[in-house]
Design a protein around this motif. Structure first.
Motif, PDB file in Angstrom:
ATOM      1  N   ASP A  50      38.448  -9.507   3.906  1.00 49.82           N
ATOM      2  CA  ASP A  50      38.086  -8.443   2.968  1.00 49.82           C
ATOM      3  C   ASP A  50      38.469  -7.076   3.524  1.00 49.82           C
ATOM      4  OD1 ASP A  50      37.058 -10.189   1.110  1.00 49.82           O
ATOM      5  OD2 ASP A  50      34.958  -9.844   1.618  1.00 49.82           O
ATOM      6  N   HIS A  56      39.480  -9.411  -2.567  1.00 50.22           N
ATOM      7  CA  HIS A  56      38.107  -9.799  -2.232  1.00 50.22           C
ATOM      8  C   HIS A  56      38.126 -11.277  -1.871  1.00 50.22           C
ATOM      9  CE1 HIS A  56      33.578  -9.643  -3.526  1.00 50.22           C
ATOM     10  NE2 HIS A  56      33.734  -9.863  -2.240  1.00 50.22           N
ATOM     11  N   SER A  58      36.450 -13.066   0.370  1.00 49.66           N
ATOM     12  CA  SER A  58      35.191 -13.786   0.614  1.00 49.66           C
ATOM     13  C   SER A  58      34.604 -14.335  -0.684  1.00 49.66           C
ATOM     14  CB  SER A  58      34.176 -12.870   1.302  1.00 49.66           C
ATOM     15  OG  SER A  58      33.810 -11.794   0.455  1.00 49.66           O
ATOM     16  N   THR A  68      47.455 -11.642  -2.964  1.00 48.66           N
ATOM     17  CA  THR A  68      46.929 -10.382  -2.477  1.00 48.66           C
ATOM     18  C   THR A  68      47.988  -9.680  -1.644  1.00 48.66           C
ATOM     19  OG1 THR A  68      45.044  -9.352  -1.339  1.00 48.66           O
ATOM     20  CG2 THR A  68      45.878 -11.401  -0.421  1.00 48.66           C
ATOM     21  N   LYS A 243      41.142  -4.379  -4.923  1.00 44.13           N
ATOM     22  CA  LYS A 243      39.774  -4.550  -5.404  1.00 44.13           C
ATOM     23  C   LYS A 243      38.873  -3.454  -4.822  1.00 44.13           C
ATOM     24  CE  LYS A 243      41.019  -8.239  -7.590  1.00 44.13           C
ATOM     25  NZ  LYS A 243      41.214  -8.188  -9.060  1.00 44.13           N
ATOM     26  N   LYS A 246      34.968  -4.302  -4.285  1.00 43.16           N
ATOM     27  CA  LYS A 246      34.410  -5.227  -3.299  1.00 43.16           C
ATOM     28  C   LYS A 246      33.565  -4.446  -2.295  1.00 43.16           C
ATOM     29  CE  LYS A 246      38.545  -5.267  -0.305  1.00 43.16           C
ATOM     30  NZ  LYS A 246      39.528  -6.117   0.381  1.00 43.16           N
TER      31      LYS A 246
END
Length: 349
Positions: A50, A56, A58, A68, A243, A246
């Motif tokens: 993270d 995100h 996790s 990502t 993100k 997050k």
């Protein structure tokens, strides 16, 4: 064969156009063992990722995958990644071959202070992909039951042709397909079994050239072309991978938030060319005769039957009210802007 990021890779086995069309209409078999595999394990593995990446991770459940990016503190993209969550405390990060060392180093440094172990596991894996509408029909009889019901961007441990593997429904062609991560010593057997099983339905081995035209038609970015350290995810139209909601901080957050607020300085667009001439990486894009951007990737499209390209257009360029062209060796060749992707398969899982 061609040199690629320290590997000798098949550019084509026979005809790159035939390989491309096989993937669109039947299936292609790819050796992707050059890709980097980096393991992140331990109770703090999710939190470490993270912080290290824009996503995100996790929140990803075991057996699922996430696309990502890893960014520098200034927001520039160091690599785009696929991350699989193999178990509660085990993740597998897939990096581009040329960037594996960079990604490994950055993940190791960014995991400091987290209860997580980062290991370069590239030598532990071979990677074979079967891609195309016939992929499930070829793979499922050789593998664990139920793979045909697997969702897109999911994966599971199982056997393929009697060899242990992690099997994921992912790929880089715009088609349905699977990627098989197995031990290097098992790869020849798995390859031969898949090739034999698929021969009757038109599966052929496919090389880097077909992989490039397939991903270009599907509007998928290539690091070093559409992505790089001088670009943020927002320019590439991939801001969704960042993100901000997050919990906690992550590397590049402040710079990326500023870029998101100010808007991209350029945007990625699709171009179709009104000629048989091919736009190549770096060729200038003109709007009303003035420089307005540059081609990042270009090739003949076997599916569309015309040359296509992705290009960055400078902010302020209005393609709908401009006469666009690509400067191909001194000639302004007319071009039209089109939505990405150029090609989308009929059924998305």
């Amino acid at each position: 064969m061609t040199s690629f990021a320290g590997w000798q890779m098949p550019l084509r086995y026979a005809s790159e156009t035939a390989e491309h069309q096989a993937v669109r209409h039947a299936a292609g078999l790819f050796d992707l063992s050059h890709m980097g595999e980096i393991g992140v394990t331990g109770p703090g593995a999710g939190a470490a990722l993270d912080y290290a990446l824009t996503g995100h991770l996790s929140a990803v459940t075991p057996g699922r995958a996430r696309y990502t990016m890893i960014c520098a503190p200034d927001g520039g993209v160091l690599d785009d990644l696929v991350v699989y969550r193999l178990g509660e405390q085990e993740f597998l990060v897939i990096a581009n071959a040329a960037n594996t060392a960079t990604v490994y180093r950055e993940l190791r440094d960014r995991a400091a202070g987290h209860d997580a172990l980062v290991t370069d596991a590239t030598d532990d894996y071979a990677l074979i992909a079967v891609q195309g509408p016939a992929a499930a029909g070829i793979l499922v009889p050789l593998a664990e039951p139920g793979l045909d019901a697997m969702k897109y961007y999911a994966g599971t441990f199982g056997d393929v042709a009697g060899r242990a593997a992690w099997v994921a429904r992912t790929g880089y062609t715009g088609e349905d397909g699977f990627e098989v991560f197995c031990r290097p010593e098992d790869a020849p057997h798995v390859w031969d079994e898949l090739a034999t099983a698929g021969a009757a339905v038109g599966l052929v081995p496919a090389g880097l050239a077909a992989r490039d035209t397939l991903r270009l038609e599907a509007g998928m970015p290539l690091y070093g072309n559409e992505l790089g350290p001088d670009l943020t995810p927002f320019e590439a139209g991939l801001g969704r991978v960042v993100k901000f909601d997050k919990p906690g901080d992550f590397v590049g957050r402040e710079a990326l938030a500023a870029r998101a607020a100010e808007g991209p300085r350029r945007r990625l667009a699709g171009l179709t060319i009104r000629s048989r001439r091919i736009p190549r990486h770096g060729y200038p894009v003109l709007a009303n005769g003035q420089a307005a951007g540059a081609v990042t990737s270009g090739a003949p499209s076997p599916t569309l039957g015309v040359p296509i390209a992705m290009a960055y257009l400078e902010a302020g360029t209005d393609p709908e009210h401009s006469v666009l062209a690509v400067d191909i060796r001194g000639d302004a060749v007319p071009a039209d802007v089109t939505d990405l992707p150029f090609y989308r398969r009929r059924q998305q899982r």
